[in-house]
Design an enzyme around this catalytic site. Structure first.
Site, PDB file in Angstrom:
ATOM      1  N   THR A 135     -22.800  12.498 -10.843  1.00 38.51           N
ATOM      2  CA  THR A 135     -24.129  11.912 -10.661  1.00 38.51           C
ATOM      3  C   THR A 135     -24.327  10.672 -11.527  1.00 38.51           C
ATOM      4  O   THR A 135     -24.947   9.690 -11.093  1.00 38.51           O
ATOM      5  CB  THR A 135     -25.209  12.954 -10.993  1.00 38.51           C
ATOM      6  N   LEU A 383     -23.155  21.198  -9.110  1.00 36.92           N
ATOM      7  CA  LEU A 383     -22.164  20.727 -10.086  1.00 36.92           C
ATOM      8  C   LEU A 383     -22.276  19.233 -10.374  1.00 36.92           C
ATOM      9  O   LEU A 383     -21.285  18.586 -10.723  1.00 36.92           O
ATOM     10  CB  LEU A 383     -20.745  21.061  -9.606  1.00 36.92           C
ATOM     11  N   CYS A 384     -23.468  18.673 -10.243  1.00 35.97           N
ATOM     12  CA  CYS A 384     -23.691  17.237 -10.504  1.00 35.97           C
ATOM     13  C   CYS A 384     -22.734  16.373  -9.679  1.00 35.97           C
ATOM     14  O   CYS A 384     -22.199  15.374 -10.172  1.00 35.97           O
ATOM     15  CB  CYS A 384     -23.536  16.922 -11.991  1.00 35.97           C
ATOM     16  N   ASN A 385     -22.511  16.758  -8.447  1.00 30.66           N
ATOM     17  CA  ASN A 385     -21.609  16.002  -7.584  1.00 30.66           C
ATOM     18  C   ASN A 385     -22.113  16.091  -6.145  1.00 30.66           C
ATOM     19  O   ASN A 385     -21.750  17.011  -5.403  1.00 30.66           O
ATOM     20  CB  ASN A 385     -20.179  16.544  -7.701  1.00 30.66           C
TER      21      ASN A 385
END
Length: 785
Positions: A135, A383-385
């Protein structure tokens, strides 16, 4: 120190180390935990902290911008550690890169974005990034004039001004990308390589073909210190020119400055001191010294200059073995339990989704909760993706936007939407991961999500649903009546045959008090303070008092509240998002006793009865489909005190017995009763001749419970959604694995776990009930589960 020292149990034949032996000696806090979130934050060795503390107490350190002896010592040591850190990513003799200390990898990425803005804002610049990125990297697109994305490799037609950015390892799937993925001679096209995830378990050796910028996070490599990262900057005329256009300057980055004119002379942008122009203000020199200690300890434990090569080999072996075992985990009908997402052989990251025997997905929040109970540390969710969610979970950008508009947020428990997972489960290995950690994860999956025989599961599922045999009414008896005077504390079980008043908010004195954190104003619960289970209330209706027993002390509180019992002003708090007003007690002795017992500054507070009552907070999935319009009207007329969802909670003994049996079949703990469900009312068969026995989960179909001999009537609002609190032993406050684990397998609908029913007192119907009282449960004959 010799590599053959006791610190480093190396196998000379295989050039590997014994992670289990190192963990026992140098990572003692991990010995009773299964830590599988090294991609989130790897763990530091005990020696890093103790040696760093000894270093700080042994040396006088000053601000490196000063000229004192202490400042000079700090400056020399910072520069030494800068070179040590740089040597982790380049050859010792290489001078291709300079290292700029930052507060983390995200700060390093943001710094590159700001450099591009300063240099090209007048003409605009383009960001081109790999979709499989963190992110923090995607966030740069708000700084750029335009952006585009690529899947695995950018095209060769990039025209400046532009920044091409990619990660060394996907923080979603673990896929690896080379630092040489893209090279260009265009003077206005720069490259940024996010090595934060890659550097934690793999050696990196940057050369002349490497990217212009590389961002690093040191806590991901060593566990400590956090809040310290680096930006590696390639020494070239291109990067020097870019840096020279930087607008902002901070302390330490200028060689001359006037306050009343526009004169500011930045430090020279000489290739050997690029960092001098980019490190604004005083460096976090204590953290940088901790980094030096961490580098030294890491090399000592894992094998000198080749430690990251050994770590990579160690992790790859564990990863391949774990992946092989996961691939053969199946339900008895042959369906695979685990689907790995874009797994790359030997990757330290294994990201997966789970499927039940019927093909339904297991929500990641369910896995997370059960893992917590088992002492297993993992990461779940998106997962910040975002690219991983779109590409591997196959959610389109439009669908993600629609889910957000519907209320789904990163970090919430909405793990299944329209039958599809909104996130994944990530297991990540690190230098100190062991065979035992992998085995624990595999055993966890087998125990919680697979079954020994198909027949057992089918029989149990049948028993865990409401019976299909139709009835209109069923005679039942109250076998236990309980109130919870102080929210989240122990129950007071009302003695049998003791009449207890029903009010619009439920049983009298139920959840009328709370313990409030005086520093934050929040209501304390067992979720954050398990010792609350050991606060035992007793209500004496004759003396009109509430007695609280905890530890070795007792305190009395009057039921008939007097104004002088309280502080003059009420305090606002929240219960399930609703604002409530509480009056805190003046009793200093009570405050001091509770604060000592719970280890937090707190006191007892009572609900301000003058305020407007809350209403039940049951969402659309909390009510059975047959409840319909009448129950919606009932809900809107019901009242709440400090209860979370409804005025009354009811369970039945046959349902508890069926759940115990199911737990025993799964080799789980089964010595629980109604207390762990924090129910107000427990019902059972009357035992009278001629009365039909109550069957497990008949309550699922009820609409009303009433007493034919009086005006007592209780409306059913819907089923009760369960959380991990049911695993907390009400006598000790210690969390176990059951009964949540079995409910997760056998009583899950709409992505939630259900047990018991919510009820309210019918409008204008008061009266008294007691343990031993006969009631009648009613449902419509045509309804089905």
């Amino acid at each position: 120190m010799s590599l053959q020292s006791p610190d480093t149990p190396l196998d000379a034949a295989t050039d590997t180390y014994d992670a289990a032996a190192i963990k026992r000696v140098h990572y003692k806090r991990l010995c009773n935990e299964v830590y599988l979130d090294h991609a989130g934050a790897t763990q530091y060795a005990d020696a890093v902290v103790t040696e760093h503390a000894a270093d700080l107490t042994a040396h006088l350190l000053g601000n490196p911008h000063s000229a004192s002896n202490s400042a000079e010592l700090t400056r020399r040591r910072v520069e030494t550690i800068r070179q040590q850190a740089l040597a982790l990513f380049t050859d010792a003799e290489d001078t291709q890169y300079d290292l700029v200390f930052t507060s983390g990898a995200t700060a390093a990425i943001k710094l590159v974005g700001s450099l591009m803005c300063d240099a090209y804002d007048s003409v605009g610049w383009r960001l081109s990034y790999c979709r499989d990125a963190h992110t923090s990297m995607i966030g740069m697109r708000r700084l750029a004039s335009s952006f585009d994305t690529f899947l695995s490799k950018p095209g060769d037609d990039r025209v400046g001004p532009a920044l091409v950015a990619w990660s060394g390892r996907s923080n979603f799937s673990g896929r690896r990308y080379s630092p040489d993925l893209y090279c260009t001679d265009d003077e206005d096209v720069f490259t940024l390589f996010d090595a934060a995830a890659l550097a934690s378990t793999s050696p990196i050796n940057l050369d002349s073909n490497g990217p212009d910028f590389v961002c690093i996070s040191f806590y991901k490599m060593f566990g400590y210190p956090s809040g310290l990262g680096a930006l590696l900057v390639k020494r070239s005329t291109r990067t020097a020119k870019l840096i020279s256009r930087r607008r902002y300057f901070g302390g330490g980055t200028v060689s001359g400055l006037a306050a009343t004119s526009d004169f500011a002379a930045p430090h020279s942008h000489d290739d050997d001191k690029l960092h001098a122009s980019l490190e604004d203000g005083t460096l976090p020199f204590h953290s940088i010294l901790a980094l030096g200690t961490a580098i030294s300890v890491h090399a000592r434990l894992f094998g000198g200059t080749q430690c990251f090569s050994r770590i990579e080999t160690h992790v790859a072996n564990l990863s391949r073995r774990c992946a092989a075992e996961l691939a053969v985990l199946c339900h008895t009908n042959g369906r695979s339990l685990v689907r790995l997402l874009d797994y790359e052989s030997g990757s330290p990251v294994l990201t997966m989704i789970l499927q039940r025997a019927d093909g339904d997905y297991v929500g990641y929040s369910e896995v997370e909760r059960l893992a917590k109970l088992s002492g297993i540390h993992i990461r779940t969710g998106t997962l910040c993706n975002a690219g991983g969610v779109e590409g591997l979970l196959q959610w389109s950008a439009a669908e993600i936007e629609a889910n957000h508009r519907a209320g789904h947020r990163c970090g919430d428990d909405t793990d299944i939407i329209d039958g599809r997972p909104t996130g994944a489960i990530r297991v990540s290995l690190g230098a100190i991961s062991t065979e035992a950690d992998v085995n624990a994860w595999l055993c966890f999956l087998r125990a919680f999500f697979t079954y020994s025989t198909a027949d057992t599961r089918i029989d149990t599922v049948t028993r865990m649903r409401a019976p299909e045999k139709d009835f209109s009414v069923k005679r039942v008896k109250i076998t236990r009546l309980s109130v919870f005077p102080v929210k989240s504390c122990a129950a007071y079980n009302i003695p049998p045959d003791t009449p207890w008043q029903l009010t619009p908010r439920g049983l009298a004195h139920d959840r009328s008090w709370a313990i409030i954190d005086l520093q934050t104003g929040r209501i304390l619960t067992q979720k954050t303070n398990s010792r609350m289970a050991n606060i035992h209330p007793t209500i004496d209706l004759i003396s009109q008092s509430l007695r609280l027993d905890f530890g070795t002390v007792s305190h009395l509180v009057r039921l008939d509240r007097q104004e002088n019992d309280f502080e003059p002003l009420s305090q606002e708090a929240q219960v399930c998002g609703d604002r409530v007003h509480l009056r805190t007690y003046r009793d200093r002795a009570l405050k001091d006793s509770l604060s000592r017992f719970l280890g937090i500054t707190c006191t007892l507070a009572a609900l301000d009865n003058t305020e407007f009552a809350r209403q039940p907070r049951l969402d659309d999935t909390s009510a059975w489909s047959h409840l319909g319009q009448r129950q919606a009207m009932v809900t809107s007329s019901s009242q709440l005190g400090l209860s979370n969802e409804s005025p009354l909670l009811c369970v039945t003994r046959p349902s508890i017995a069926a759940l115990r049996t199911a737990c025993q079949e799964g080799d789980g703990k089964s010595d629980f009763d109604a207390a762990c469900f924090r129910a107000n009312i427990e019902l059972d068969s009357t035992g009278n001749s001629g009365d039909t026995s109550l069957q497990p989960f008949e309550e699922d179909m009820w609409q009303e419970v009433r007493c034919n001999a009086s005006s007592i009537a209780l409306d059913v609002l819907g089923k009760c959604r369960r959380c991990l609190m049911i695993n907390v032993d009400p006598a000790t406050g210690i969390a176990q694995c059951e009964p949540y684990r079995t409910l997760a397998r056998l009583r899950k609908w709409h992505g939630k776990l259900w047990f018991g029913i919510h009820m309210s007192v019918a409008a204008n119907e008061g009266g008294f009930i007691w343990a031993g009282m006969d009631l009648v449960a009613c449902r419509h004959a045509s309804t089905q589960l």
